[in-house]
Design an enzyme around this catalytic site. Structure first.
Site, PDB file in Angstrom:
ATOM      1  N   HIS A  13       0.853  -1.187   0.000  1.00 38.63           N
ATOM      2  CA  HIS A  13       0.000   0.000   0.000  1.00 38.63           C
ATOM      3  C   HIS A  13       0.892   1.241   0.000  1.00 38.63           C
ATOM      4  CE1 HIS A  13      -2.692  -3.172   1.290  1.00 38.63           C
ATOM      5  NE2 HIS A  13      -3.733  -2.380   1.038  1.00 38.63           N
ATOM      6  N   ASP A  43      -7.336 -10.023  -0.730  1.00 40.53           N
ATOM      7  CA  ASP A  43      -7.225  -8.585  -0.950  1.00 40.53           C
ATOM      8  C   ASP A  43      -6.841  -7.869   0.349  1.00 40.53           C
ATOM      9  OD1 ASP A  43      -9.494  -8.435   0.605  1.00 40.53           O
ATOM     10  OD2 ASP A  43     -10.831  -7.841  -1.031  1.00 40.53           O
ATOM     11  N   SER A  44      -6.955  -6.547   0.332  1.00 35.80           N
ATOM     12  CA  SER A  44      -6.528  -5.753   1.488  1.00 35.80           C
ATOM     13  C   SER A  44      -7.334  -6.048   2.745  1.00 35.80           C
ATOM     14  CB  SER A  44      -6.640  -4.257   1.154  1.00 35.80           C
ATOM     15  OG  SER A  44      -5.824  -3.944   0.042  1.00 35.80           O
TER      16      SER A  44
END
EC number: 2.3.1.251
Length: 231
Positions: A100, A145-146
């Site tokens: 990120h 995913d995140s």
């Protein structure tokens, strides 16, 4: 007596002449037959690989059945996808990391939201280097995913490749894909396009996609590794 001698002499000449005339043709016929064997049309006809090659090339240029109904504008795309699928190597995709962007995500926000950066997952694909040495790929895999939800994705990627050394290559390009996420359109599949980069060493490669976004979503560098199997 003289008449007999003259007659015998003439007969002898005729016999010698006839023997010479009958003995010479075999040598002529042998030489002619040899020349015929060397230059016979059968030998030239045997040089048929050219014809076979032309037939193979004709077969190779035949339009794939699946491309018959495509618009002429998009048929080159269909031909390339068909080539990647039929001629490409099978690739094993192993997913593992999603960074990120710290310029858009603060360290506190990452800690508070507990964004996942270990994007474990995997899948399969097809990889193909074209006549110019550029790479085309088809892929389908899933990863965390995140928010640690399973995110499936499938798409096509293109990389313009530069040969650094004989075994080491690097490329830049793009990917068009379809994916689905619970936090975007409630898991309804949607299309996307992202920039791609890749490095290749023999059968191994590492590819990365940058997913643009805002301070609350996206702006993630996603990294995946691949291993190419022999055909």
């Amino acid at each position: 007596m003289n008449k007999l001698t003259v007659r015998n002499f003439i007969v002898g000449l005729l016999i010698v002449f006839s023997l010479n005339s009958f003995s010479s043709p075999p040598s002529i016929s042998n030489s002619s037959s040899n020349s015929i064997d060397e230059n016979s049309p059968i030998n030239t006809f045997k040089i048929s690989p050219d014809n076979q090659t032309s037939k193979k090339s004709d077969l190779a240029t035949e339009e794939p059945k699946g491309c018959k109904y495509w618009l002429s504008l998009f048929k080159p795309v269909c031909h390339r996808l068909h080539q990647v699928w039929t001629e490409g190597h099978t690739d094993l995709y192993l997913s593992g990391y999603a960074w990120h962007n710290r310029f858009t995500y603060s360290a506190e926000r990452i800690r508070e939201k507990k964004y996942n950066e270990l994007a474990w997952g995997g899948g399969l694909g097809k990889g193909f280097f074209d006549e110019k040495g550029n790479w085309h790929g088809l892929y389908a895999f899933a990863f965390l995913d995140s928010h640690r939800n399973v995110e499936p994705t499938a798409g096509y990627a293109y990389l313009r490749v530069a040969n650094i050394t004989k075994e080491f290559k690097a490329g830049l390009g793009f990917s068009v894909l379809v994916t689905a996420r619970p936090d975007i359109f409630h898991n309804i599949p949607f299309p996307g396009a992202v920039p791609w980069a890749g490095i290749f060493y023999k059968k191994l490669s590492v590819k990365a996609a940058y997913i643009p976004g805002s301070s609350t979503n996206g702006n993630v560098l996603y990294v995946v590794g691949t291993y190419s199997f022999d055909k």
